[in-house]
Design a protein around this motif. Structure first.
Motif, PDB file in Angstrom:
ATOM      1  N   GLU A 210       0.808  -1.078  -0.204  1.00 43.94           N
ATOM      2  CA  GLU A 210      -0.146  -0.104  -0.079  1.00 43.94           C
ATOM      3  C   GLU A 210       0.711   1.022  -0.104  1.00 43.94           C
ATOM      4  N   GLU A 304     -10.337  -4.430  -7.289  1.00 44.70           N
ATOM      5  CA  GLU A 304     -11.085  -5.122  -6.226  1.00 44.70           C
ATOM      6  C   GLU A 304     -10.110  -5.009  -4.823  1.00 44.70           C
ATOM      7  N   TYR A 305     -10.443  -4.241  -3.873  1.00 46.40           N
ATOM      8  CA  TYR A 305      -9.362  -4.301  -2.712  1.00 46.40           C
ATOM      9  C   TYR A 305     -10.277  -4.095  -1.463  1.00 46.40           C
ATOM     10  N   ASP A 306     -10.054  -5.340  -0.575  1.00 40.56           N
ATOM     11  CA  ASP A 306     -10.734  -5.179   0.762  1.00 40.56           C
ATOM     12  C   ASP A 306     -12.158  -5.210   0.748  1.00 40.56           C
TER      13      ASP A 306
END
Length: 490
Positions: A210, A304-306
């Motif tokens: 990140e 798409e993340y978390d």
């Protein structure tokens, strides 16, 4: 940024995990110590009241010693935690390791003594089993350190149990059950420790990714915007995007569909992204204000993340490129000498009108114009004067055109004019052109006269003809007009 060797990165993760894990276990020890102190009044009540009538003095003595020892252990830990607070938090310090391992061994030891003491009264081993499993869950220390602690305590337990257990078969059953419990406790600690380590390293790698992404995002030379799809909240926007959208660096941008979707239809963009996953190289004109616009080549990517769907909007400013393209189009469509439409563009417009005439009614008159005596002027006065003659004549014609009418240069001294009027009105138009040329000639600015010959052909929908045939018919009429002028000038 230099790429670190894999072994170095793994060592770094291990050291960080060890420190983090120790801090977590020290915190759990503090919770356990506080709970023991809170529970101690009840233990004291049980010792003095509930077990007061027990006649086995050795049992009562063992009970008092075990509970008092647990109390003192808890008080001692809280004192150590307060006195050596800084050292316990210092990375690399060996004090946390010693305390955690010691207390893990002592708690299991308390369970050993408690269960052995219970043999003389109840014959159960619940204390040892409960504390052993509890320590494995609450204090999952490194398996290579936990194993000797469990083995040592269990061997002591088995020896003491043999000494106090009166029934052989009950003894064997308890030895089997507690040995199985010791194995289970070890594997619980082993898996908890491994899971904690993997989870920590995964989180560290995720945080590093990140951070790396944020740095790349920030230094990217193109405007970038990262938006959460469900509420259009802008999660990340780099300085280039602030500059491009003229938002002002650091200004809060919480929700802006204009920035995320670049003024495009939001529902249409989302539908296309859900089908294809991305949209590449879409040219969009962005209206930044009522009077200001920019051109951008936009790329949309669905991420798409978390468990969230994110929209990455990448923008390339092509405003200057569009301006250059517009200039090139003008240059490609305009005759450089006269400034009117050139032959290629003029023929495209004429062909376009003929195509439209197939679907709806269209009427116009094509006028083929030829400048008289251009060769003679070039020969006598030079090509510069010949060019000036073309420009003056072209200017006179252009200045009299109405909206929708247009002129283009067909050849050296030949022009075609499209007039959206009748053939009669077109003759009147050309009469006015000739009158204006006559007025210029009367000023005697030039040593030659400006004159034109022209031919007309009236077109309307329903006539099956090509653009070349149309020009050829008007050209023939122009030659008739030129012949009449030659006869009259003799």
């Amino acid at each position: 940024m230099p790429i670190l060797p894999r072994t170095y990165m793994e060592t770094d993760h291990h050291a960080l995990f060890t420190h983090s894990h120790h801090q977590q276990l020290l915190f759990r020890l503090k919770i356990v110590a506080v709970l023991v102190l809170l529970f101690f009044p009840y233990l004291l009540y049980a010792d003095l009241v509930q077990f007061n009538s027990v006649e086995i003095s050795s049992f009562k003595t063992g009970l008092y010693i075990g509970h008092a020892f647990s109390f003192l252990m808890s008080v001692l830990y809280l004192v150590i935690a307060y006195k050596f607070k800084k050292r316990l938090k210092t990375p690399g310090s060996r004090l946390p390791v010693g305390i955690i391992h010691t207390y893990a061994a002592l708690y299991i030891g308390v369970g050993v003594l408690g269960s052995v003491n219970s043999q003389s009264l109840t014959g159960n081993i619940d204390t040892y089993v409960i504390i052993l499993i509890g320590v494995a869950i609450v204090l999952p220390i490194q398996p290579s350190r936990f194993l000797p602690i469990v083995v040592c305590n269990h061997v002591i337990f088995l020896i003491l149990l043999t000494m106090v257990s009166p029934d052989r078969y009950s003894l064997v059953s308890k030895q089997i059950n507690t040995t199985a419990t010791a194995f289970i406790a070890f594997f619980i600690a082993f898996f908890f420790y491994r899971f904690s380590k993997k989870d920590f390293i995964s989180n560290r790698k995720l945080q590093a990714s990140e951070e790396h992404f944020r740095k790349l995002f920030a230094v990217n030379p193109f405007p970038l915007v990262l938006t959460r799809l469900k509420d259009d909240r802008i999660l990340q926007i780099n300085d280039k995007a602030y500059d491009f959208y003229e938002l002002g660096k650091g200004s809060p941008v919480i929700r802006s569909e204009a920035v995320s979707y670049c003024h495009e239809n939001k529902e249409q963009i989302i539908a296309e992204l859900q089908t294809n996953g991305s949209i590449h190289n879409r040219n969009i004109e962005l209206r930044l204000s009522a009077v200001k616009a920019k051109w951008a080549m936009v790329n949309f990517e669905l991420l798409e993340y978390d468990n969230d769907l994110l929209l990455l909007t990448a923008v390339t400013d092509i405003t200057e490129l569009k301006k250059l393209e517009s200039k090139l189009q003008v240059h490609a469509s305009v005759d450089p000498l006269t400034g009117v439409i050139n032959r290629r563009r003029g023929m495209e417009l004429l062909q376009s009108q003929l195509v439209k005439a197939r679907d709806k009614y269209i009427r116009f008159t094509l006028c083929f114009i030829d400048i008289n005596n251009l060769k003679k002027v070039n020969d006598q006065f030079g090509h510069a004067e010949g060019d000036d003659m073309i420009k003056r004549t072209c200017h006179v014609i252009s200045s009299r055109l109405n909206g929708g009418d247009y002129i283009f240069r067909y050849g050296g001294d030949e022009f075609i004019v499209i007039l959206h009027q009748t053939e009669t009105d077109s003759h009147i138009f050309m009469d006015h052109v000739r009158q204006e040329l006559g007025r210029i000639n009367n000023t005697r600015i030039k040593p030659y006269k400006l004159a034109v010959s022209y031919g007309l052909y009236s077109f309307h929908s329903g006539i099956n003809i090509t653009s070349e045939e149309l020009i050829e018919l008007a050209d023939k009429e122009m030659y008739k007009d030129k012949q009449r002028h030659r006869i009259l000038s003799r």
